[in-house]
Write an enzyme that holds these catalytic residues in place. Structure first.
Site, mmCIF file in Angstrom:
data_model
loop_
_atom_site.group_PDB
_atom_site.id
_atom_site.type_symbol
_atom_site.label_atom_id
_atom_site.label_comp_id
_atom_site.label_asym_id
_atom_site.label_seq_id
_atom_site.Cartn_x
_atom_site.Cartn_y
_atom_site.Cartn_z
ATOM 1 C CE1 TYR A 159 -3.359 2.898 0.645
ATOM 2 C CE2 TYR A 159 -1.935 3.470 2.495
ATOM 3 C CZ TYR A 159 -2.975 3.789 1.629
ATOM 4 O OH TYR A 159 -3.607 5.002 1.741
ATOM 5 C CE LYS A 163 -3.252 5.645 -1.560
ATOM 6 N NZ LYS A 163 -4.266 6.311 -2.409
#
Ligand SMILES: NC(=O)c1ccc[n+]([C@@H]2O[C@H](COP(=O)([O-])OP(=O)(O)OC[C@H]3O[C@@H](n4cnc5c(N)ncnc54)[C@H](OP(=O)(O)O)[C@@H]3O)[C@@H](O)[C@H]2O)c1
Length: 266
Positions: A159, A163
Site C-alpha cells: 500500500y 502511494k
C-alpha cells in the site's frame, strides 16, 4: 471554504464518493456550485449524498456505481461521461484502499486488486481526462496519496509503495501539465476518521488514534491546494512536520518508527 474559484457550473468527477474523503470532496465542490459525477461501487450512499447536495446546493449530479479495479473500468467510465456529454473539468482521483499486515500473509489476489485500483485505474483515469483538459487548456486534477508514501512502511508494504507511486506521478504531472493550463495536485493525508483502517484490517491504532484528522479538514486542505495550483500538500501540521523530519532521519529509522506506530506499539 472562503475561497470562490472557477469551478461553478463545471463538471467535477469524484472517485471514492461513497464514503470518507470522497463525500467531503463532493460536498465542498457542490458548495462551490460544481456539478458532480460520483463514482464508487456502492450506489446507495452516493444516491443519498446526491439527493442531499441537489437539494442543498442546486447542482446537477450523476452517479455511476462501478468497480474501478477492473481492467476496463477507466475506459468504461470515460465512455459513459462522453456519452452524456459531460466535459470533466475537475478530476478528484481519490478511490483507494490499504491492506495491513505481513505481505506474505496477504492473499495475492487482494494485493493485486489494491494495486490495480490505487495505481493502474488512477493512472488510466488521469490519462483519459488529462488529454481532454490539456486540449482545452484548462482543468484541475487531485490525486490522493498518503503520508505512508514518503517512506517504506512494514505492515503496509504494498500500500505504501502504491502511494509513493501516486506522489511521484502527480508531482511530475504537475510540472508537465501546469504549462498547459492543467493544475495537478497531490494530497497526502495522514490518519483520518474514515473507514480506511477497518477496510485495511488495522485494529491496534495506539498513537495514531490521537493524530486522526476529520475527513472534512483533510478534503478542505486538498481542495485549497488544488485551487491554488500547488504541486502537493501534506494534510495537517503534524503530518507536515513528520515529512520534514524525514529529511534528517536515516531511512531505516523511518521504517522502524512507522512500523511501530502502525502496529499500535507506540
Ligand atoms: N483515511 C486515512 O487514514 C487515509 C490516509 C491516507 C490516505 N488515504 C487515502 O484516501 C483515499 C480515500 O480513502 P478514505 O480514507 O476516504 O477511505 P474510505 O472511507 O474507505 O473510502 C474509500 C472510497 O474508495 C472507494 N472504493 C474502494 N474500492 C473501490 C473500487 N474497487 N472501485 C471504486 N471505488 C472503490 C470506496 O467506495 P466503495 O466501497 O463503495 O467502492 C470509498 O468510497 C484512499 O485513496 C486512501 O488510500 C486515507
Amino acid at each position: 471554504m472562503s475561497q470562490r474559484v472557477g469551478v461553478e457550473g463545471k463538471w467535477a468527477l469524484v472517485t471514492g464518493a461513497s464514503s470518507g474523503f470522497g463525500v467531503e470532496f463532493a460536498t465542498l465542490l457542490a458548495e462551490q456550485r460544481a456539478n458532480l459525477i460520483l463514482v464508487a461501487r456502492r450506489r446507495e450512499p452516493m444516491e443519498e449524498l446526491a439527493e442531499r447536495l441537489r437539494r442543498k446546493d442546486g447542482v446537477q449530479i450523476v452517479v455511476f456505481a462501478m468497480d474501478l479495479s477492473t481492467p476496463d473500468a477507466a475506459t468504461a467510465l470515460k465512455g459513459r461521461t462522453d456519452a452524456q456529454d459531460l466535459a470533466v473539468d475537475v478530476l478528484i482521483n481519490n478511490a483507494g484502499y490499504g491492506l495491513y499486515g505481513d505481505f506474505v500473509a496477504q492473499p495475492l489476489a487482494r494485493v493485486m486488486n489494491m494495486l490495480r485500483l490505487n495505481i493502474l485505474s488512477l493512472t488510466e483515469l488521469t490519462h483519459l481526462y488529462a488529454c481532454d483538459m490539456a486540449q482545452r487548456g484548462s482543468g484541475h486534477i487531485l490525486l490522493t496519496a498518503s503520508l505512508l508514501g514518503f517512506q517504506g512502511v512494514p505492515g503496509y508494504a504494498a500500500y505504501a509503495a502504491s502511494k509513493a507511486f501516486v506522489l511521484h506521478f502527480g508531482e511530475a504531472l504537475h510540472a508537465e501539465l501546469g504549462p498547459r493550463g492543467v493544475a495537478v495536485t497531490v494530497l497526502a493525508p495522514g490518519a483520518a476518521t474514515t473507514s480506511f483502517g477497518d477496510v485495511a484490517g488495522q485494529t491496534d491504532k495506539g498513537t495514531l488514534q490521537k493524530l486522526m484528522m476529520s475527513p472534512r479538514a483533510v478534503a478542505e486542505i486538498g481542495m485549497r491546494a488544488l485551487l491554488r495550483r500547488r504541486s502537493s500538500v501534506v494534510a495537517g501540521w503534524r503530518n507536515g512536520f513528520i515529512v520534514f523530519l524525514n529529511r534528517f532521519t536515516p531511512r531505516a529509522l523511518q521504517r522502524r518508527i512507522f512500523q511501530r506506530v502502525m502496529a499500535g506499539e507506540v
